[in-house]
Design an enzyme around this catalytic site. Sequence first.
Site, PDB file in Angstrom:
ATOM      1  N   CYS A 188      -5.024   0.602   6.527  1.00 11.19           N
ATOM      2  CA  CYS A 188      -5.337   2.034   6.595  1.00 11.19           C
ATOM      3  C   CYS A 188      -6.640   2.409   5.891  1.00 11.19           C
ATOM      4  CB  CYS A 188      -4.182   2.853   6.021  1.00 11.19           C
ATOM      5  SG  CYS A 188      -3.947   2.678   4.237  1.00 11.19           S
ATOM      6  N   CYS A 218      -8.352  -5.792  -9.654  1.00 10.19           N
ATOM      7  CA  CYS A 218      -7.960  -4.734 -10.581  1.00 10.19           C
ATOM      8  C   CYS A 218      -7.529  -3.540  -9.721  1.00 10.19           C
ATOM      9  CB  CYS A 218      -9.158  -4.395 -11.465  1.00 10.19           C
ATOM     10  SG  CYS A 218      -8.834  -3.191 -12.725  1.00 10.19           S
ATOM     11  N   CYS A 265       0.854  -1.192   0.000  1.00 13.26           N
ATOM     12  CA  CYS A 265       0.000   0.000   0.000  1.00 13.26           C
ATOM     13  C   CYS A 265       0.891   1.244   0.000  1.00 13.26           C
ATOM     14  CB  CYS A 265      -0.899  -0.015   1.233  1.00 13.26           C
ATOM     15  SG  CYS A 265      -1.933   1.457   1.395  1.00 13.26           S
ATOM     16  N   CYS A 316       0.372   3.344   3.469  1.00 13.11           N
ATOM     17  CA  CYS A 316       0.856   2.901   4.786  1.00 13.11           C
ATOM     18  C   CYS A 316       1.970   1.856   4.739  1.00 13.11           C
ATOM     19  CB  CYS A 316      -0.303   2.362   5.625  1.00 13.11           C
ATOM     20  SG  CYS A 316      -0.921   0.755   5.068  1.00 13.11           S
ATOM     21  N   CYS A 346      -7.185  -1.310   1.580  1.00 13.27           N
ATOM     22  CA  CYS A 346      -6.125  -1.812   2.449  1.00 13.27           C
ATOM     23  C   CYS A 346      -6.700  -2.046   3.842  1.00 13.27           C
ATOM     24  CB  CYS A 346      -4.989  -0.792   2.498  1.00 13.27           C
ATOM     25  SG  CYS A 346      -3.688  -1.187   3.695  1.00 13.27           S
TER      26      CYS A 346
END
Length: 139
Positions: free
Chosen positions: A105, A127, A53, A56, A102
């Site tokens: 976060c 995707c 991510c 984060c 995510c």
Amino acid sequence: MTTDQTAPRVTRTDDEWRAQLSAAEYAVLRKAGTERPYTGEYTDNHRTGIYSCRACGAELFRSDQKFDSHCGWPSFFSPLAGEAIIERVDSSGGMRRVEVVCANCHSHLGHVFEGEGYATPTDLRYCINSISMSFAADE
């Protein structure tokens, strides 16, 4: 669908997110935008490594879970670990889709689609916007 109603482990104010992320990253990660197809830096990435991510740093996908779907965005058939992402219903734009965020976060990553005929072990296509991720190549 894996859903999770728990609070994110990483929390920041809107101003803190804006200070940390570029305007384009903020628009996708925090406001559920999308990048234009075939413009992302990882669409054609074939190196071996981990996708995390961008907001984060939580690890999300491994390169051996990535496949060429020719849809314009990086596509994966499975997340790195079941708890890495959260899937939730997205009815925006007059469509019914499954949003992927995510788990660490709650930043927007993209969407997951099922049953599109891809020859993958899961019959799923995560995707994901390139701008939502960073990539660390294996050494």
